[in-house]
Design a protein around this motif. Structure first.
Motif, PDB file in Angstrom:
ATOM      1  N   GLU A  72       0.835  -1.212   0.000  1.00  0.00           N
ATOM      2  CA  GLU A  72       0.000   0.000   0.000  1.00  0.00           C
ATOM      3  C   GLU A  72       0.865   1.256   0.000  1.00  0.00           C
ATOM      4  OE1 GLU A  72      -2.459  -0.472   3.431  1.00  0.00           O
ATOM      5  OE2 GLU A  72      -3.810  -1.926   2.477  1.00  0.00           O
ATOM      6  N   LYS A  73       1.967   1.210   0.780  1.00  0.00           N
ATOM      7  CA  LYS A  73       2.861   2.366   0.862  1.00  0.00           C
ATOM      8  C   LYS A  73       3.571   2.601  -0.468  1.00  0.00           C
ATOM      9  CE  LYS A  73       4.425   5.352   3.966  1.00  0.00           C
ATOM     10  NZ  LYS A  73       3.546   6.175   4.796  1.00  0.00           N
ATOM     11  N   LEU A  74       4.003   1.523  -1.097  1.00  0.00           N
ATOM     12  CA  LEU A  74       4.682   1.654  -2.393  1.00  0.00           C
ATOM     13  C   LEU A  74       3.738   2.179  -3.463  1.00  0.00           C
ATOM     14  CD1 LEU A  74       6.864  -1.587  -2.423  1.00  0.00           C
ATOM     15  CD2 LEU A  74       7.679   0.764  -2.257  1.00  0.00           C
ATOM     16  N   LYS A  75       2.477   1.805  -3.374  1.00  0.00           N
ATOM     17  CA  LYS A  75       1.495   2.297  -4.345  1.00  0.00           C
ATOM     18  C   LYS A  75       1.369   3.815  -4.262  1.00  0.00           C
ATOM     19  CE  LYS A  75      -3.259   1.732  -5.938  1.00  0.00           C
ATOM     20  NZ  LYS A  75      -4.584   1.109  -5.705  1.00  0.00           N
ATOM     21  N   GLU A  76       1.490   4.351  -3.048  1.00  0.00           N
ATOM     22  CA  GLU A  76       1.419   5.800  -2.868  1.00  0.00           C
ATOM     23  C   GLU A  76       2.665   6.503  -3.413  1.00  0.00           C
ATOM     24  OE1 GLU A  76       0.901   6.710   1.247  1.00  0.00           O
ATOM     25  OE2 GLU A  76      -0.767   5.326   1.499  1.00  0.00           O
ATOM     26  N   LEU A  77       3.831   5.840  -3.264  1.00  0.00           N
ATOM     27  CA  LEU A  77       5.101   6.511  -3.539  1.00  0.00           C
ATOM     28  C   LEU A  77       5.637   6.341  -4.964  1.00  0.00           C
ATOM     29  CD1 LEU A  77       6.901   5.670  -0.185  1.00  0.00           C
ATOM     30  CD2 LEU A  77       6.036   7.896  -0.880  1.00  0.00           C
ATOM     31  N   LEU A  78       5.348   5.202  -5.597  1.00  0.00           N
ATOM     32  CA  LEU A  78       5.884   4.974  -6.940  1.00  0.00           C
ATOM     33  C   LEU A  78       5.159   5.839  -7.965  1.00  0.00           C
ATOM     34  CD1 LEU A  78       6.346   1.085  -7.039  1.00  0.00           C
ATOM     35  CD2 LEU A  78       8.093   2.818  -6.711  1.00  0.00           C
ATOM     36  N   PRO A  79       5.893   6.530  -8.826  1.00  0.00           N
ATOM     37  CA  PRO A  79       5.236   7.363  -9.849  1.00  0.00           C
ATOM     38  C   PRO A  79       4.557   6.507 -10.902  1.00  0.00           C
ATOM     39  CG  PRO A  79       7.622   7.319 -10.179  1.00  0.00           C
ATOM     40  CD  PRO A  79       7.368   6.593  -8.904  1.00  0.00           C
ATOM     41  N   ARG A  80       3.427   7.005 -11.429  1.00  0.00           N
ATOM     42  CA  ARG A  80       2.715   6.271 -12.477  1.00  0.00           C
ATOM     43  C   ARG A  80       3.520   6.292 -13.767  1.00  0.00           C
ATOM     44  NH1 ARG A  80      -3.259   8.472 -12.855  1.00  0.00           N
ATOM     45  NH2 ARG A  80      -3.479   6.747 -14.308  1.00  0.00           N
ATOM     46  N   GLN A  81       3.400   5.199 -14.519  1.00  0.00           N
ATOM     47  CA  GLN A  81       4.118   5.062 -15.781  1.00  0.00           C
ATOM     48  C   GLN A  81       3.105   4.944 -16.934  1.00  0.00           C
ATOM     49  OE1 GLN A  81       7.433   5.128 -15.813  1.00  0.00           O
ATOM     50  NE2 GLN A  81       7.868   4.887 -13.647  1.00  0.00           N
ATOM     51  N   GLN A  82       3.634   4.820 -18.150  1.00  0.00           N
ATOM     52  CA  GLN A  82       2.769   4.617 -19.307  1.00  0.00           C
ATOM     53  C   GLN A  82       2.172   3.212 -19.305  1.00  0.00           C
ATOM     54  OE1 GLN A  82       1.939   6.744 -21.748  1.00  0.00           O
ATOM     55  NE2 GLN A  82       3.143   8.440 -20.940  1.00  0.00           N
ATOM     56  N   PHE A  83       2.695   2.340 -18.435  1.00  0.00           N
ATOM     57  CA  PHE A  83       2.204   0.968 -18.351  1.00  0.00           C
ATOM     58  C   PHE A  83       1.787   0.652 -16.917  1.00  0.00           C
ATOM     59  CE2 PHE A  83       6.777   1.257 -18.045  1.00  0.00           C
ATOM     60  CZ  PHE A  83       7.077   0.568 -16.870  1.00  0.00           C
ATOM     61  N   GLN A  84       0.988  -0.370 -16.767  1.00  0.00           N
ATOM     62  CA  GLN A  84       0.506  -0.789 -15.445  1.00  0.00           C
ATOM     63  C   GLN A  84       1.646  -1.399 -14.626  1.00  0.00           C
ATOM     64  OE1 GLN A  84      -2.113  -4.399 -14.779  1.00  0.00           O
ATOM     65  NE2 GLN A  84      -3.668  -2.809 -14.689  1.00  0.00           N
ATOM     66  N   ILE A  85       1.669  -1.099 -13.319  1.00  0.00           N
ATOM     67  CA  ILE A  85       2.701  -1.653 -12.428  1.00  0.00           C
ATOM     68  C   ILE A  85       2.022  -2.528 -11.383  1.00  0.00           C
ATOM     69  CG2 ILE A  85       4.561  -1.147 -10.795  1.00  0.00           C
ATOM     70  CD1 ILE A  85       4.817   1.614 -12.121  1.00  0.00           C
ATOM     71  N   ALA A  86       2.446  -3.776 -11.311  1.00  0.00           N
ATOM     72  CA  ALA A  86       1.938  -4.703 -10.291  1.00  0.00           C
ATOM     73  C   ALA A  86       2.945  -4.765  -9.153  1.00  0.00           C
ATOM     74  CB  ALA A  86       1.737  -6.091 -10.893  1.00  0.00           C
ATOM     75  N   GLU A 142      -0.910  -4.898  -4.903  1.00  0.00           N
ATOM     76  CA  GLU A 142      -1.517  -3.627  -5.273  1.00  0.00           C
ATOM     77  C   GLU A 142      -1.170  -3.356  -6.734  1.00  0.00           C
ATOM     78  OE1 GLU A 142      -3.478  -1.588  -3.598  1.00  0.00           O
ATOM     79  OE2 GLU A 142      -3.394  -2.581  -1.644  1.00  0.00           O
ATOM     80  N   THR A 143      -1.999  -2.585  -7.417  1.00  0.00           N
ATOM     81  CA  THR A 143      -1.751  -2.282  -8.834  1.00  0.00           C
ATOM     82  C   THR A 143      -1.808  -0.777  -9.051  1.00  0.00           C
ATOM     83  OG1 THR A 143      -2.762  -4.381  -9.473  1.00  0.00           O
ATOM     84  CG2 THR A 143      -2.490  -2.733 -11.198  1.00  0.00           C
ATOM     85  N   ILE A 144      -0.767  -0.247  -9.717  1.00  0.00           N
ATOM     86  CA  ILE A 144      -0.765   1.165 -10.111  1.00  0.00           C
ATOM     87  C   ILE A 144      -1.205   1.224 -11.566  1.00  0.00           C
ATOM     88  CG2 ILE A 144       0.639   3.245 -10.400  1.00  0.00           C
ATOM     89  CD1 ILE A 144       2.531   2.153  -8.274  1.00  0.00           C
ATOM     90  N   SER A 145      -2.317   1.877 -11.809  1.00  0.00           N
ATOM     91  CA  SER A 145      -2.854   1.917 -13.171  1.00  0.00           C
ATOM     92  C   SER A 145      -1.981   2.794 -14.072  1.00  0.00           C
ATOM     93  CB  SER A 145      -4.296   2.438 -13.162  1.00  0.00           C
ATOM     94  OG  SER A 145      -4.348   3.707 -12.556  1.00  0.00           O
ATOM     95  N   ALA A 146      -2.040   2.514 -15.360  1.00  0.00           N
ATOM     96  CA  ALA A 146      -1.207   3.230 -16.329  1.00  0.00           C
ATOM     97  C   ALA A 146      -1.773   4.615 -16.631  1.00  0.00           C
ATOM     98  CB  ALA A 146      -1.133   2.412 -17.621  1.00  0.00           C
ATOM     99  N   LEU A 147      -0.865   5.526 -17.006  1.00  0.00           N
ATOM    100  CA  LEU A 147      -1.313   6.815 -17.521  1.00  0.00           C
ATOM    101  C   LEU A 147      -1.990   6.575 -18.865  1.00  0.00           C
ATOM    102  CD1 LEU A 147       1.898   8.907 -16.779  1.00  0.00           C
ATOM    103  CD2 LEU A 147      -0.308   9.220 -15.693  1.00  0.00           C
ATOM    104  N   ARG A 148      -3.162   7.157 -19.055  1.00  0.00           N
ATOM    105  CA  ARG A 148      -3.927   6.849 -20.266  1.00  0.00           C
ATOM    106  C   ARG A 148      -4.045   8.068 -21.191  1.00  0.00           C
ATOM    107  NH1 ARG A 148      -6.378   2.067 -20.197  1.00  0.00           N
ATOM    108  NH2 ARG A 148      -7.732   2.656 -21.916  1.00  0.00           N
ATOM    109  N   LYS A 149      -4.009   7.762 -22.449  1.00  0.00           N
ATOM    110  CA  LYS A 149      -4.249   8.792 -23.467  1.00  0.00           C
ATOM    111  C   LYS A 149      -5.539   8.408 -24.194  1.00  0.00           C
ATOM    112  CE  LYS A 149      -2.309  10.684 -27.707  1.00  0.00           C
ATOM    113  NZ  LYS A 149      -1.241  10.572 -28.717  1.00  0.00           N
ATOM    114  N   ASP A 150      -6.384   9.384 -24.425  1.00  0.00           N
ATOM    115  CA  ASP A 150      -7.660   9.104 -25.084  1.00  0.00           C
ATOM    116  C   ASP A 150      -7.438   8.968 -26.592  1.00  0.00           C
ATOM    117  OD1 ASP A 150     -10.246   8.724 -25.752  1.00  0.00           O
ATOM    118  OD2 ASP A 150     -10.966  10.704 -25.152  1.00  0.00           O
ATOM    119  N   VAL A 151      -7.143   7.743 -27.026  1.00  0.00           N
ATOM    120  CA  VAL A 151      -6.848   7.516 -28.455  1.00  0.00           C
ATOM    121  C   VAL A 151      -8.107   7.557 -29.319  1.00  0.00           C
ATOM    122  CG1 VAL A 151      -4.733   6.200 -28.074  1.00  0.00           C
ATOM    123  CG2 VAL A 151      -6.933   5.002 -28.114  1.00  0.00           C
ATOM    124  N   THR A 152      -9.267   7.527 -28.686  1.00  0.00           N
ATOM    125  CA  THR A 152     -10.518   7.543 -29.479  1.00  0.00           C
ATOM    126  C   THR A 152     -11.081   8.956 -29.638  1.00  0.00           C
ATOM    127  OG1 THR A 152     -11.850   7.127 -27.486  1.00  0.00           O
ATOM    128  CG2 THR A 152     -11.082   5.202 -28.714  1.00  0.00           C
TER     129      THR A 152
END
Length: 250
Positions: free
Chosen positions: A167-181, A194-204
């Motif tokens: 939980e602590k690492l989820k708060e501290l790790l910066p989000r990336q272009q890909f998902q981090i488990a 815990e899973t850090i969701s990826a930064l998303r771009k609205d391609v549609t």
């Protein structure tokens, strides 16, 4: 600790990695060998181990009677065993516990002071080694082990420690272009995730109306790109994450 670390980085350009404090355990193998394990990297193959022994201490705590309940909760939660309780005066009580040394080196003293508002003295001395069920817990980021975050811990505390650390690492790790488990694992068994969701771009965004299959095709293409990125991408662990293991209850 943080001041010393900051000075080392500024004045000597030395990056310090803070690891979980450990004590020396003794492992007895199936062949009768005795191995002293000082850190998680020295942990032998679990299939070779017959048993572990960890050092125990006798702790003496002197405090006010008002804080007996808080101290009992703290020490019993740290796998302590109350041996004696005696009143030295009407306003001073002495508590004697037997406890594992590994529970003392982490955050015990800070918690004792906060639970008693500073009105407690603590002294201890080593007594012996006792058989205990010790396991090595690894932290994995997208399947890759972070050795500095590995810890030797009693099996009864492993799931709770792993969950808090994830939980602590989820708060501290910066989000990336890909998902981090983020996973805490004992051997092949994952005890927390815990899973850090990826930064998303609205391609549609450029699709106005039209056939839904066009949007699906774009999303599928993005999904494949994220998958490839995850396979080759590295997760940078900031310095704060290594310090976080010492402040899990903050």
């Amino acid at each position: 600790m943080e001041i010393i670390q900051e000075r080392l980085e500024r004045e000597f350009n030395q990056t310090v990695i803070t690891t979980v404090p450990n004590v020396s355990f003794v492992a007895f193998t199936n062949k009768g060998e005795v191995i002293v394990v000082n850190n998680p990297a020295e942990m032998p193959d679990p299939t070779r181990i017959d048993r572990f022994e960890e050092p125990f201490i006798r702790a003496q705590i002197i405090t006010k009677p008002d804080y007996i309940g808080n101290i009992m909760t703290l020490c019993l939660g740290k796998r302590g065993n109350l041996l004696n309780q005696s009143y030295l005066t009407t306003t001073r009580v002495e508590l004697i516990f037997e406890m594992p040394l590994t529970e003392i080196v982490f955050d015990f003293y800070d918690k004792l002071k906060s639970q008693t508002r500073g009105y407690a003295s603590f002294d201890y001395h080593p007594i012996d080694r006792r058989e205990s069920k010790i396991v090595k817990m690894d932290i994995l980021l997208n399947g890759d082990k972070v050795d500095a975050l590995s810890a030797l811990i009693h099996v009864s505390r492993s799931a709770d420690f792993g969950r808090k650390l994830c939980e602590k690492l989820k708060e501290l790790l910066p989000r990336q272009q890909f998902q981090i488990a983020i996973q805490a694992a004992i051997g092949a068994k994952v005890v927390a995730r815990e899973t850090i969701s990826a930064l998303r771009k609205d391609v549609t965004a450029k699709c106005y109306g039209g056939d839904i299959s066009r949007k699906r095709k774009l999303l599928e293409k993005q999904k494949e790109g994220k998958k490839r990125m995850r396979q080759i991408g590295n997760v940078e662990v900031p310095q704060e994450a290594f310090l976080a293991v010492l402040k899990l209850d903050d």
